[in-house]
Design a protein around this motif. Structure first.
Motif, mmCIF file in Angstrom:
data_model
loop_
_atom_site.group_PDB
_atom_site.id
_atom_site.type_symbol
_atom_site.label_atom_id
_atom_site.label_comp_id
_atom_site.label_asym_id
_atom_site.label_seq_id
_atom_site.Cartn_x
_atom_site.Cartn_y
_atom_site.Cartn_z
ATOM 1 N N TYR B 153 0.824 -1.205 0.000
ATOM 2 C CA TYR B 153 0.000 0.000 0.000
ATOM 3 C C TYR B 153 0.863 1.262 0.000
ATOM 4 C CZ TYR B 153 -3.021 3.725 1.615
ATOM 5 O OH TYR B 153 -3.678 4.934 1.721
ATOM 6 N N MET B 154 1.886 1.274 0.849
ATOM 7 C CA MET B 154 2.741 2.453 0.989
ATOM 8 C C MET B 154 3.421 2.803 -0.331
ATOM 9 S SD MET B 154 2.655 3.884 3.866
ATOM 10 C CE MET B 154 1.993 3.623 5.495
ATOM 11 N N TRP B 155 3.970 1.792 -0.993
ATOM 12 C CA TRP B 155 4.638 2.024 -2.277
ATOM 13 C C TRP B 155 3.659 2.515 -3.328
ATOM 14 C CZ3 TRP B 155 9.722 2.321 -3.177
ATOM 15 C CH2 TRP B 155 10.605 1.735 -2.255
ATOM 16 N N LEU B 156 2.485 1.907 -3.372
ATOM 17 C CA LEU B 156 1.510 2.269 -4.404
ATOM 18 C C LEU B 156 0.938 3.661 -4.150
ATOM 19 C CD1 LEU B 156 -0.201 -1.220 -4.733
ATOM 20 C CD2 LEU B 156 1.363 -0.129 -6.380
ATOM 21 N N LEU B 157 0.742 4.000 -2.879
ATOM 22 C CA LEU B 157 0.227 5.328 -2.544
ATOM 23 C C LEU B 157 1.195 6.408 -3.040
ATOM 24 C CD1 LEU B 157 -1.827 7.126 -1.011
ATOM 25 C CD2 LEU B 157 -0.350 6.901 1.004
ATOM 26 N N ARG B 158 2.477 6.205 -2.797
ATOM 27 C CA ARG B 158 3.461 7.203 -3.224
ATOM 28 C C ARG B 158 3.530 7.287 -4.748
ATOM 29 N NH1 ARG B 158 9.666 7.536 -1.099
ATOM 30 N NH2 ARG B 158 9.816 5.537 -2.143
ATOM 31 N N ALA B 159 3.549 6.128 -5.411
ATOM 32 C CA ALA B 159 3.632 6.113 -6.878
ATOM 33 C C ALA B 159 2.402 6.772 -7.496
ATOM 34 C CB ALA B 159 3.775 4.677 -7.374
ATOM 35 N N ALA B 160 1.215 6.466 -6.975
ATOM 36 C CA ALA B 160 -0.017 7.044 -7.523
ATOM 37 C C ALA B 160 -0.027 8.554 -7.288
ATOM 38 C CB ALA B 160 -1.244 6.378 -6.904
ATOM 39 N N SER B 161 0.399 8.975 -6.103
ATOM 40 C CA SER B 161 0.438 10.409 -5.791
ATOM 41 C C SER B 161 1.373 11.125 -6.764
ATOM 42 C CB SER B 161 0.936 10.638 -4.357
ATOM 43 O OG SER B 161 0.090 9.994 -3.444
ATOM 44 N N GLU B 162 2.547 10.563 -6.957
ATOM 45 C CA GLU B 162 3.531 11.208 -7.829
ATOM 46 C C GLU B 162 3.029 11.306 -9.272
ATOM 47 O OE1 GLU B 162 7.508 10.265 -5.150
ATOM 48 O OE2 GLU B 162 7.046 8.968 -6.849
ATOM 49 N N SER B 163 2.301 10.273 -9.710
ATOM 50 C CA SER B 163 1.794 10.318 -11.084
ATOM 51 C C SER B 163 0.692 11.382 -11.221
ATOM 52 C CB SER B 163 1.279 8.949 -11.526
ATOM 53 O OG SER B 163 0.097 8.625 -10.834
ATOM 54 N N LEU B 164 0.059 11.749 -10.093
ATOM 55 C CA LEU B 164 -1.008 12.759 -10.124
ATOM 56 C C LEU B 164 -0.480 14.184 -9.992
ATOM 57 C CD1 LEU B 164 -3.762 11.070 -7.932
ATOM 58 C CD2 LEU B 164 -3.996 11.745 -10.331
ATOM 59 N N SER B 165 0.777 14.327 -9.594
ATOM 60 C CA SER B 165 1.267 15.675 -9.283
ATOM 61 C C SER B 165 1.250 16.578 -10.513
ATOM 62 C CB SER B 165 2.665 15.611 -8.668
ATOM 63 O OG SER B 165 3.560 15.102 -9.624
ATOM 64 N N SER B 166 1.376 15.950 -11.718
ATOM 65 C CA SER B 166 1.443 16.761 -12.937
ATOM 66 C C SER B 166 0.117 17.442 -13.266
ATOM 67 C CB SER B 166 1.867 15.878 -14.116
ATOM 68 O OG SER B 166 0.911 14.861 -14.305
ATOM 69 N N ILE B 167 -1.000 16.966 -12.745
ATOM 70 C CA ILE B 167 -2.271 17.607 -13.102
ATOM 71 C C ILE B 167 -2.731 18.603 -12.038
ATOM 72 C CG2 ILE B 167 -2.948 15.602 -14.516
ATOM 73 C CD1 ILE B 167 -5.212 15.205 -12.306
ATOM 74 N N GLY B 168 -1.881 18.861 -11.072
ATOM 75 C CA GLY B 168 -2.132 19.949 -10.116
ATOM 76 C C GLY B 168 -3.433 19.825 -9.367
ATOM 77 N N SER B 169 -4.240 20.893 -9.392
ATOM 78 C CA SER B 169 -5.445 20.939 -8.566
ATOM 79 C C SER B 169 -6.568 20.050 -9.101
ATOM 80 C CB SER B 169 -5.936 22.384 -8.453
ATOM 81 O OG SER B 169 -6.278 22.866 -9.745
ATOM 82 N N ARG B 170 -6.438 19.548 -10.343
ATOM 83 C CA ARG B 170 -7.473 18.648 -10.858
ATOM 84 C C ARG B 170 -7.433 17.271 -10.194
ATOM 85 N NH1 ARG B 170 -7.032 16.991 -15.773
ATOM 86 N NH2 ARG B 170 -5.050 18.016 -16.235
ATOM 87 N N ALA B 171 -6.398 17.022 -9.424
ATOM 88 C CA ALA B 171 -6.288 15.734 -8.732
ATOM 89 C C ALA B 171 -6.964 15.789 -7.367
ATOM 90 C CB ALA B 171 -4.830 15.356 -8.557
#
Lengths: 309, 309
Positions: B153-171
């Motif tokens: 869970y910890m690894w996936l949470l970080r990876a998913a968060s990082e992949s969302l950072s590029s869309i800014g406030s739309r995430a």
């Protein structure tokens, strides 16, 4: 009082226990006098760590062994009492978990009447399973009884065993559930969710008394009782299985190693043992080892009933 | 290094992690520039007690909140990354668990061609769900990523968060998973199944560092982050929620009590809070509280994106 009697006294029966007991008795009485009945237990028990349970200790088990075996016992003509962990795998539906089921369907517009059909390519797969499921439902040969906690399991195991005692040697007990060796006594359990502010808690466990002893010797003295042993360390496996047979006086331990359990088990009797395995071709053909286990057991059970063993 | 960095260093990434990371990035890039994307986490994490895991501590969660919410987010036009506990409830299929699915089917012999159909009475129920599921599959708006352990869970949470950072406030991050506060460090774990011969073991747990802090402040600094708090003791609920907001600096805690969580939650903001509840009529009509939660959140998120909050 023995350890197991004290243990039962400390546990509260599951919700609707009297109704479940009635259903178990009615199920056993309803079967024809030639029908063999097997109790299959399946899935892991939980040990709650709080009265209002947020956390619990669980035993690794998806219910694969139990649910597949129940299906093969039904195929071999047995009536089956399936005592299973709620939300673990169940016979028949186990083949269609998660989104698999929705992927099999298509909407069809026939003569302006919308219907939903299983897609052509899936019909062949689904048909024999659906057919057997419907036959089992019609003939009333399957009773499913769910549990969650170790305590639920203990009460249901005793009730199911007692309901089977009247059919003597025609009863088999196939105890595939992954039952915890440990528990947290009710009076050692906090009421509310453990708080992390005070630092991490330490969980102190107690040993669960072995109920296989009263089960074999008192509850179902004439039944064919099969227990399972799962280890991760091969060196311990046969030794511990034989010790169990000696201690509990039942017929057979099916021993398996966590990592290889889908391809290899060992049937351990008091004075002999042999492997039941899948060869490479059988694995390639998607043969399930439970079909071989149940085949072998049904024969052993017939011999036992006719007094040959 | 901070506590959470040390913690990650001590954990092994889940199998196929690089491939999953690639899928997450590809999913986020593929959505249209207007599409809002929500990460929904769902189900409980396990804490293995042995390296060859037979036993684990689990958190009570069937994944009801997460799977229902994911469905409503999809209905509201969001793309959804659904990070869920393997075998917990999933959007759409959650309506048809266990034998329910087989009970809906019948075999039909049409012009000597055997087919399998959904029975008439179930078509109305299934049609809208299947329709939405097929639309979501076609439009590629749902990515499901399973986990089992806390470490996964910890690894996936970080990876998913990082992949969302590029869309800014739309995430949006909607962290509904029941994540353990405690764990057993790898080097404190026995290799093999704990043996009961030596008496019951004692399990010593360590605190899991709070990753909400780096998540909010470093991984997705512009996203709308919603966390959940589940307690069994009402007195603690709002107080602890507000403490969390202060500590982690995110937007909203959805607070709920174990026993009433299907009918009542409290939205706790830094300076205000209000209840979202189902009334008796809504309960009778099988309205799910997640539909109201998601409705409210989608509006809050729009305001946030347009800079109104």
């Amino acid at each position: 009082m023995s350890g197991w009697e004290v243990f039962y006294e400390s546990l509260t029966p599951p919700d609707g226990f009297e109704e479940t007991k009635r259903k178990l008795q009615e199920f056993c009485q309803r079967q024809s006098p030639q029908t063999k009945i097997v109790l299959v237990t399946s899935g892991g028990t939980t040990i709650p760590l709080e009265h209002n349970t947020v956390r619990f200790v669980d035993n690794f088990s998806a219910g694969t062994r139990g649910s597949a075996s129940a299906e093969y016992f039904l195929g071999a003509g047995y009536a089956v009492i399936f005592v299973f962990r709620q939300k673990s795998l169940e016979p028949f539906s186990r083949h269609f978990m998660g989104q698999k089921f929705l992927n099999m369907l298509e909407m069809v517009d026939e003569n302006e009447c919308l219907s939903i059909k299983v897609k052509g390519s899936n019909v062949e797969l689904l048909r024999p399973i659906l057919h057997q499921y419907q036959e089992v439902e019609r003939s009333g040969r399957l009773l499913q009884v769910p549990f969650t906690t170790l305590s639920d399991y203990m009460w249901l195991l005793r009730a199911a065993s007692e309901s089977l005692s009247s059919i003597g040697s025609r009863a088999m007990l196939y105890l595939a559930a992954a039952v915890s060796d440990f528990y947290v006594p009710m009076d050692k359990m906090p009421t509310h969710k453990m708080q992390s502010d005070a630092g991490p808690p330490t969980i102190s466990l107690q040993l669960v008394p072995k109920v296989l002893k009263p089960l074999v010797n008192m509850w179902v003295p004439n039944a064919y009782v099969v227990s399972f042993k799962l280890e991760t360390d091969t060196a311990l496996l046969i030794k511990k299985s034989r010790e169990a047979l000696k201690k509990y006086n039942h017929k057979l331990v099916i021993a398996n190693i966590l990592q290889t359990r889908k391809f290899r088990v060992v049937f351990v009797f008091p004075d002999t043992d042999y492997e039941v395995t899948l060869n490479d071709q059988e694995i390639a053909d998607n043969i399930e080892i439970e079909s071989k286990i149940v085949d072998d057991l049904a024969k052993k059970h017939d011999n036992y009933i006719s007094g040959m063993v």
